[in-house]
Design an enzyme around this catalytic site. Sequence first.
Site, PDB file in Angstrom:
ATOM      1  N   ARG A  40      10.308 -28.064 -10.942  1.00  0.00           N
ATOM      2  CA  ARG A  40      10.095 -29.306 -10.205  1.00  0.00           C
ATOM      3  C   ARG A  40       8.633 -29.362  -9.769  1.00  0.00           C
ATOM      4  NH1 ARG A  40      15.021 -27.252  -7.889  1.00  0.00           N
ATOM      5  NH2 ARG A  40      16.801 -28.628  -8.299  1.00  0.00           N
ATOM      6  N   LYS A  50      15.314 -26.399  -4.092  1.00  0.00           N
ATOM      7  CA  LYS A  50      15.984 -27.166  -3.046  1.00  0.00           C
ATOM      8  C   LYS A  50      16.894 -26.251  -2.231  1.00  0.00           C
ATOM      9  CE  LYS A  50      15.881 -31.719  -5.240  1.00  0.00           C
ATOM     10  NZ  LYS A  50      16.673 -32.866  -5.710  1.00  0.00           N
ATOM     11  N   HIS A  78       8.277 -34.873 -13.845  1.00  0.00           N
ATOM     12  CA  HIS A  78       9.719 -34.731 -14.029  1.00  0.00           C
ATOM     13  C   HIS A  78      10.136 -35.020 -15.470  1.00  0.00           C
ATOM     14  CE1 HIS A  78      12.537 -33.399 -11.081  1.00  0.00           C
ATOM     15  NE2 HIS A  78      13.489 -34.197 -11.523  1.00  0.00           N
ATOM     16  N   ARG A  85      10.149 -31.748 -17.093  1.00  0.00           N
ATOM     17  CA  ARG A  85      11.350 -30.998 -16.690  1.00  0.00           C
ATOM     18  C   ARG A  85      12.577 -31.513 -17.443  1.00  0.00           C
ATOM     19  NH1 ARG A  85      14.108 -28.178 -12.432  1.00  0.00           N
ATOM     20  NH2 ARG A  85      15.839 -29.355 -11.518  1.00  0.00           N
ATOM     21  N   HIS A 135      20.340 -26.488 -10.378  1.00  0.00           N
ATOM     22  CA  HIS A 135      21.286 -27.497  -9.912  1.00  0.00           C
ATOM     23  C   HIS A 135      22.466 -26.821  -9.219  1.00  0.00           C
ATOM     24  CE1 HIS A 135      19.916 -30.675 -13.101  1.00  0.00           C
ATOM     25  NE2 HIS A 135      19.138 -30.651 -12.033  1.00  0.00           N
ATOM     26  N   TYR A 183      22.349 -34.459 -19.129  1.00  0.00           N
ATOM     27  CA  TYR A 183      21.597 -34.081 -20.324  1.00  0.00           C
ATOM     28  C   TYR A 183      22.489 -34.010 -21.560  1.00  0.00           C
ATOM     29  CZ  TYR A 183      17.934 -33.113 -16.996  1.00  0.00           C
ATOM     30  OH  TYR A 183      17.005 -33.242 -16.000  1.00  0.00           O
TER      31      TYR A 183
END
Length: 303
Positions: free
Chosen positions: A146, A170, A237, A240, A263, A272
């Site tokens: 990220r 995150k 992004h 990514r 994630h 995806y």
Amino acid sequence: MRADLDAFLEHLRSERQVSAHTLDGYQRDLLKILALAEKAGLTDWNALDTRTLRTFVARLHQQGQSSRSLARLLSATRGFYQYLLREGRCRHDPANGLSAPKSPRKLPRTLDADRALQLLDGAVEDDFIARRDQALLELFYSSGLRLSELVGLDLEWLDLKEGLVRVRGKGNKVRELPVGKAARQALEAWLPLRAQATPEDGAVFIGRGGKRLTPRAVQLRVRQAGVRELGQHLHPHMLRHSFASHLLESSGDLRAVQELLGHADIATTQIYTHLDFQHLASVYDRAHPRAKRKGNADGGNDP
């Protein structure tokens, strides 16, 4: 009412230790709710009811606010009211049971593999800016970082000998990622030039003055590289997304891609698979004998 909001933001900063970016998002959304309450003549948070909040969300949606933004606003409101309930400052949560209007989910934009190679395989001048930009582009695509992870990366988290990088993602979660050969070589070419700039701290990516690059500066460098090499606007992004899509296309291992992207929920990664299906459908349309007969006037009505 503002005092309660400020106390909650301080709670997020000092006790939950959320990132500055997350804190800014909470503040921005909750200030909208505060403005709503004040406009309605409310003097305490307990007076805001579900009906008023629902009407406000609907109005924002009509004004063009995305479903994603509204979902974030409602999430921030729920978090705030849960805090007020725990502190005995409120007796109910007006956001409980409310959900943002749904909109079709957009597939992330990606580069195809050939375009990614075109971006990265161009000649690189042996100077500070060119070597730095090449290293950050390679690392974005090699490891799927990220923007915040790349900007926050320090030397101590980089192990080029083993081809590994650790990042804090995150929720303050740390994960370890492989660094591909091309990215390792680009970093090895960049780091000696970095050392000559007298860095202020351990940041891997710095400007000429030695300061850590800001997210905005990285966005601009990536955009300029996209225009120069591909004739299109590019953002971090997208690299990514391209990393994830190309890896899934080659391996088919959704769980591995989930881990690499950091994630928490595999449902986030599953988008995806739709990109991969688009690629497979394109291959089918180009290669399958029956597909090629679609729209062919000479095909007739074969039995």
